[in-house]
Enzyme design. Structure first.
Site, PDB file in Angstrom:
ATOM      1  N   TYR B 130       0.841  -1.182   0.000  1.00 26.29           N
ATOM      2  CA  TYR B 130       0.000   0.000   0.000  1.00 26.29           C
ATOM      3  C   TYR B 130       0.881   1.237   0.000  1.00 26.29           C
ATOM      4  O   TYR B 130       1.751   1.395   0.844  1.00 26.29           O
ATOM      5  CB  TYR B 130      -0.921   0.028   1.230  1.00 26.29           C
ATOM      6  CG  TYR B 130      -1.953   1.113   1.073  1.00 26.29           C
ATOM      7  CD1 TYR B 130      -3.192   0.826   0.534  1.00 26.29           C
ATOM      8  CD2 TYR B 130      -1.648   2.421   1.396  1.00 26.29           C
ATOM      9  CE1 TYR B 130      -4.125   1.827   0.322  1.00 26.29           C
ATOM     10  CE2 TYR B 130      -2.570   3.433   1.188  1.00 26.29           C
ATOM     11  CZ  TYR B 130      -3.804   3.129   0.649  1.00 26.29           C
ATOM     12  OH  TYR B 130      -4.712   4.123   0.435  1.00 26.29           O
ATOM     13  N   GLN B 191     -10.954   0.276   0.361  1.00 27.27           N
ATOM     14  CA  GLN B 191     -11.381  -0.560  -0.771  1.00 27.27           C
ATOM     15  C   GLN B 191     -10.185  -1.265  -1.430  1.00 27.27           C
ATOM     16  O   GLN B 191     -10.312  -2.401  -1.889  1.00 27.27           O
ATOM     17  CB  GLN B 191     -12.173   0.263  -1.805  1.00 27.27           C
ATOM     18  CG  GLN B 191     -11.446   1.437  -2.458  1.00 27.27           C
ATOM     19  CD  GLN B 191     -11.530   2.715  -1.643  1.00 27.27           C
ATOM     20  OE1 GLN B 191     -11.828   2.704  -0.452  1.00 27.27           O
ATOM     21  NE2 GLN B 191     -11.223   3.832  -2.292  1.00 27.27           N
ATOM     22  N   ASN B 214      -3.602   5.938   5.925  1.00 25.32           N
ATOM     23  CA  ASN B 214      -4.362   6.716   6.911  1.00 25.32           C
ATOM     24  C   ASN B 214      -5.173   5.772   7.808  1.00 25.32           C
ATOM     25  O   ASN B 214      -5.058   4.558   7.723  1.00 25.32           O
ATOM     26  CB  ASN B 214      -5.251   7.751   6.200  1.00 25.32           C
ATOM     27  CG  ASN B 214      -6.306   7.092   5.324  1.00 25.32           C
ATOM     28  OD1 ASN B 214      -6.647   5.925   5.495  1.00 25.32           O
ATOM     29  ND2 ASN B 214      -6.825   7.856   4.380  1.00 25.32           N
ATOM     30  N   SER B 237       4.396   8.565  14.640  1.00 26.54           N
ATOM     31  CA  SER B 237       5.836   8.360  14.675  1.00 26.54           C
ATOM     32  C   SER B 237       6.491   9.110  15.835  1.00 26.54           C
ATOM     33  O   SER B 237       5.919  10.063  16.354  1.00 26.54           O
ATOM     34  CB  SER B 237       6.369   8.876  13.340  1.00 26.54           C
ATOM     35  OG  SER B 237       7.663   8.421  13.103  1.00 26.54           O
ATOM     36  N   GLN B 259      11.311  14.770  12.686  1.00 27.29           N
ATOM     37  CA  GLN B 259      10.178  13.957  13.123  1.00 27.29           C
ATOM     38  C   GLN B 259       8.896  14.779  13.083  1.00 27.29           C
ATOM     39  O   GLN B 259       7.872  14.325  12.575  1.00 27.29           O
ATOM     40  CB  GLN B 259      10.448  13.458  14.543  1.00 27.29           C
ATOM     41  CG  GLN B 259       9.668  12.226  14.913  1.00 27.29           C
ATOM     42  CD  GLN B 259       9.963  11.080  13.984  1.00 27.29           C
ATOM     43  OE1 GLN B 259      11.099  10.723  13.750  1.00 27.29           O
ATOM     44  NE2 GLN B 259       8.934  10.516  13.410  1.00 27.29           N
ATOM     45  N   HIS B 262       6.697  15.439   9.938  1.00 27.61           N
ATOM     46  CA  HIS B 262       5.913  14.345   9.338  1.00 27.61           C
ATOM     47  C   HIS B 262       4.418  14.551   9.534  1.00 27.61           C
ATOM     48  O   HIS B 262       3.647  14.499   8.603  1.00 27.61           O
ATOM     49  CB  HIS B 262       6.309  12.996   9.949  1.00 27.61           C
ATOM     50  CG  HIS B 262       7.417  12.317   9.227  1.00 27.61           C
ATOM     51  ND1 HIS B 262       7.334  11.960   7.910  1.00 27.61           N
ATOM     52  CD2 HIS B 262       8.643  11.940   9.639  1.00 27.61           C
ATOM     53  CE1 HIS B 262       8.464  11.382   7.535  1.00 27.61           C
ATOM     54  NE2 HIS B 262       9.286  11.367   8.561  1.00 27.61           N
ATOM     55  N   GLU B 327      10.457   4.406  18.748  1.00 27.88           N
ATOM     56  CA  GLU B 327      10.595   3.956  17.358  1.00 27.88           C
ATOM     57  C   GLU B 327      12.004   4.287  16.849  1.00 27.88           C
ATOM     58  O   GLU B 327      12.713   3.414  16.368  1.00 27.88           O
ATOM     59  CB  GLU B 327       9.540   4.673  16.507  1.00 27.88           C
ATOM     60  CG  GLU B 327       9.578   4.304  15.040  1.00 27.88           C
ATOM     61  CD  GLU B 327       8.674   5.214  14.201  1.00 27.88           C
ATOM     62  OE1 GLU B 327       8.215   6.251  14.719  1.00 27.88           O
ATOM     63  OE2 GLU B 327       8.461   4.887  13.017  1.00 27.88           O
ATOM     64  N   HIS B 328      12.363   5.583  16.924  1.00 32.00           N
ATOM     65  CA  HIS B 328      13.703   6.030  16.529  1.00 32.00           C
ATOM     66  C   HIS B 328      14.437   6.469  17.784  1.00 32.00           C
ATOM     67  O   HIS B 328      13.909   7.278  18.556  1.00 32.00           O
ATOM     68  CB  HIS B 328      13.623   7.239  15.591  1.00 32.00           C
ATOM     69  CG  HIS B 328      12.826   7.023  14.355  1.00 32.00           C
ATOM     70  ND1 HIS B 328      11.517   7.450  14.223  1.00 32.00           N
ATOM     71  CD2 HIS B 328      13.144   6.432  13.178  1.00 32.00           C
ATOM     72  CE1 HIS B 328      11.071   7.130  13.016  1.00 32.00           C
ATOM     73  NE2 HIS B 328      12.033   6.509  12.351  1.00 32.00           N
ATOM     74  N   ASP B 361      15.944   7.001   7.150  1.00 30.81           N
ATOM     75  CA  ASP B 361      14.689   7.091   6.407  1.00 30.81           C
ATOM     76  C   ASP B 361      14.872   6.743   4.938  1.00 30.81           C
ATOM     77  O   ASP B 361      13.936   6.285   4.277  1.00 30.81           O
ATOM     78  CB  ASP B 361      14.128   8.516   6.477  1.00 30.81           C
ATOM     79  CG  ASP B 361      13.442   8.795   7.798  1.00 30.81           C
ATOM     80  OD1 ASP B 361      13.177   7.826   8.527  1.00 30.81           O
ATOM     81  OD2 ASP B 361      13.181   9.977   8.095  1.00 30.81           O
ATOM     82  N   GLU B 415      -2.981 -37.363  27.855  1.00 28.38           N
ATOM     83  CA  GLU B 415      -3.850 -36.290  27.359  1.00 28.38           C
ATOM     84  C   GLU B 415      -5.201 -36.838  26.886  1.00 28.38           C
ATOM     85  O   GLU B 415      -6.040 -36.093  26.404  1.00 28.38           O
ATOM     86  CB  GLU B 415      -3.144 -35.499  26.241  1.00 28.38           C
ATOM     87  CG  GLU B 415      -1.955 -34.687  26.766  1.00 28.38           C
ATOM     88  CD  GLU B 415      -1.437 -33.630  25.802  1.00 28.38           C
ATOM     89  OE1 GLU B 415      -1.815 -33.660  24.613  1.00 28.38           O
ATOM     90  OE2 GLU B 415      -0.653 -32.765  26.250  1.00 28.38           O
ATOM     91  N   HIS B 420      -4.223 -40.633  18.690  1.00 30.18           N
ATOM     92  CA  HIS B 420      -2.824 -40.199  18.646  1.00 30.18           C
ATOM     93  C   HIS B 420      -1.914 -41.352  19.066  1.00 30.18           C
ATOM     94  O   HIS B 420      -0.920 -41.665  18.397  1.00 30.18           O
ATOM     95  CB  HIS B 420      -2.581 -39.028  19.608  1.00 30.18           C
ATOM     96  CG  HIS B 420      -3.064 -37.692  19.114  1.00 30.18           C
ATOM     97  ND1 HIS B 420      -4.384 -37.418  18.883  1.00 30.18           N
ATOM     98  CD2 HIS B 420      -2.389 -36.551  18.816  1.00 30.18           C
ATOM     99  CE1 HIS B 420      -4.499 -36.156  18.464  1.00 30.18           C
ATOM    100  NE2 HIS B 420      -3.301 -35.612  18.416  1.00 30.18           N
TER     101      HIS B 420
END
Lengths: 430, 430
Positions: B130, B191, B214, B237, B259, B262, B327-328, B361, B415, B420
């Site tokens: 995506y 979609q 998004n 982020s 950062q 963004h 994250e960073h 990045d 068991e 088995h």
């Protein structure tokens, strides 16, 4: 009687869709019920967990009694027969040996631009293992989840197991002791998953929850995913056996029934190129069914989701297997290693006539938690990877940044990110 | 002005919780909207996808026009400036080099019981990537998802990118061409995720969907998880910079703003042991903010979710970092390798004064898709592992089964799983 199908049957597609879609629909209201339980545990902590335990498990708990004491685990281990203990210890050792081979090491390397790059591998801090209570309380499940976590180096392995009416399978506690589980709590259901995901005064918050459970447990795991990690979304279990007419029909019938006795939604399918062999397996399934204590469960599974498929040749059988991506795949043929390279998707592959799937359930070594329902196309068996996480390492020298800086600035600018560009150009004195 | 905090401030916990919880609530109704879109795409296939594309992207599509033709990708690549192409090609090469080092091989081994065990590693058949459209269409994102997939050996990499009003960023198409993306479709939103998960007459069903999007895209990915695999659930982020008073304030200010530019929900935090340095960074942030074309976005992020924290010493800074699992993480200190072993949780770690986060990045090599919001405790950067799956291999000889059969039967019986046990005992002639 187990149904026999051919790909050329006009009804094949429909018959098969019924099998493939057997696990698709969760009963109405489950998500809402579980959402409410999670919200309640987040809001009321311990007290919510104790309330649900009293309601669902008829067990009164308090902060003083919710945890199984270390001495209880020791006593459970001491209480089981010596040969049971030996069998579980052998299984634990073989599971540890196999999973140790999956270990990935931290690495670091330099490249032609004198940039140092690497990947740091670290165990998770704390993992929660869900173990079902009641009849389906399997010590093998404890070993298959806890042993890899300990091999990975997880500092604290926490287990939850519901104890309806206060009862618990002593083999489950003994297995926890053998596997080195650090703490055991007498809780289950969605409330236990919520407690592990968010933490309460008594239950520590974990980083990941693994282990099988009923639809409420599975739904709870799905809903807390992201807040913590989970192992996978398991559907009903299945086995596919590919056969070329070699081998013993009674053996394969037992393998099919081994799957079917797990639960009514299990699916057991034999695909064979030999019509006579097919008939003998069908007769054996019928005969052995009558000898099972779990006959009713196994019969429902076989009648509704079992099948023997007659293939024209092994190519057709292999294509079919790759299409359904079975959880368990037995290559019950004379030369299984000739076929192996053509198997594109399967959770675990059992080779030849002396490898019943049951061996993999207990102590071959590989994990018995496997991707179901065709998800072997993209999911893997539970493994050491599930109990570690990675961090990337990036280290530029001044010279390295000078060498690559122009291109970094260029891409940052074409993406319209000025501060990104400036963070590099300032360092380069531009 | 960026706020300055101390752990001892009475308001610290509250101020920090505001930052930590910034991404928690999805707008009401998103789940229901996305569920309806997915159901519609499942029911009506192509036509549903085309209808939503017309409605949301003002773009009329048909089966004949939904796919970007190979010649269009070639034209896009030819249309971009030579130095842009060179920068993107360098990035693709470095990303490929790094991810190649993550390759895991199929292995097989024997043990003391003469049991042959192994693990087969195979690429996924088909992956969907995506790529957001509009302003946030980043060619680096195409490379970071598509290059690892191709290095892993994924046979078909399918990309979807919405083209509002028919417009598309030519760098995105050029990056797709450089990365070797096999097919590109002009669709986006929930979609597109639904089409990739279930397939339509024009859009092939994939095994895994990766890439940012998004809230509608993220929700759709979460809802189709299990039907297909997804990469991870990404929140807003963040960057954490640990500093010991060494280095240049303007550099770290640029990193914080990198950062912040963004999006408004990004969080940029500096934790330093040097109060004077802290003040200089704060002044630099203010100064550089005014020079950014994305000033308004960056300022909102800095004002609401930015902070400079004054630590007593580096130990306190490291403890804090491990608590939030950033994250960073930049180790902007004189001796970053001394600290590295104590970093328990972080998506990517940027070492020393010459390694701005922006390098990671674009073209350092490691992936820029990283676990956010504390999930670095248990999630890993996107990697080659995301584009392969594993199958366990188990092969017993008759002798091996004889050696281990007793214990398998024992566990099966305890068991309560007779079939088995029988599948083993029959093979052993018992």
């Amino acid at each position: 009687m187990i149904q026999t199908l051919r790909f050329s049957d006009p009804g094949f597609a429909d018959a098969f869709r019924k099998i493939e879609e057997r696990g698709e629909t969760a009963p109405a209201g489950v998500v809402e019920t579980v959402q409410a339980i999670i919200a309640d545990v987040r809001a009321r902590g311990n007290q919510a967990v104790f309330d649900y335990t009293l309601r669902f498990d008829r067990l009164e708990l308090s902060a003083a009694t919710v945890e199984v004491q270390a001495e209880e685990l020791d006593r459970a281990l001491a209480s089981i027969p010596t040969d049971s203990r030996a069998a579980l210890e052998l299984a634990a050792k073989r599971i540890a040996d196999y999973h140790r081979k999956q270990k990935q090491e931290t690495w670091i390397s330099t490249d032609e631009a004198d940039v140092l790059l690497g990947q740091m591998v670290r165990p998770l801090d704390r993992v929660g293992i869900y173990v079902p209570g009641g009849k389906a309380a399997y010590p093998s499940s404890v070993l298959m989840n806890a042993v890899p976590a300990k091999v990975a180096g997880v500092a604290e392995v926490v287990m939850v197991v519901p104890m309806p009416g206060g009862e618990v399978n002593p083999f489950v506690l003994a297995a926890a002791r053998i596997a080195g589980v650090d703490r055991v709590f007498k809780i289950g259901g969605a409330q236990a998953v919520a407690a592990l995901a968010y933490g309460t005064a008594s239950i520590p918050k974990v980083d990941k929850i693994t282990g099988p459970g009923n639809i409420y447990v599975a739904t709870a795991k799905q809903l807390v995913f992201g807040k913590v990690d989970i192992d996978m979304i398991a559907g009903p279990s299945e086995i596919l056996i590919i056969n070329d007419g070699s081998g013993v029909p009674a053996h394969l019938a037992a393998d099919l029934l081994g799957q079917a006795e797990h639960d009514e939604l299990a699916s057991s399918i034999l695909i064979t190129t030999d019509e006579d062999f097919a008939k003998q397996v069908a007769d054996e399934v019928e005969k052995q069914l009558r000898q099972l204590s779990r006959e009713s469960i196994a019969r429902q599974s076989i009648d509704r989701y079992g099948a023997i498929i007659l293939a024209q040749n092994l190519d057709e059988a292999i294509d079919f297997s790759n299409r359904i991506a079975p959880e368990h795949l037995e290559l019950a043929v004379d030369n299984p290693f000739e076929i192996l390279p053509r198997i594109r998707h399967a959770g675990a592959i059992f080779m030849g006539h002396h490898t019943p799937e049951a061996a993999g359930d207990y102590l071959a070594g590989p994990n018995h938690t496997l991707p179901t329902g065709g998800t072997a196309r993209f999911f893997s068996p539970l493994s050491l990877d599930d109990f570690v996480k990675k961090s990337s390492i990036v280290s530029f020298s001044r010279a390295g940044l000078a060498r690559l800086g122009k291109e970094i600035v260029h891409i940052a600018e074409l993406e319209g990110l000025q501060a990104h560009a400036r963070s590099v150009s300032l360092r380069l004195g531009k």
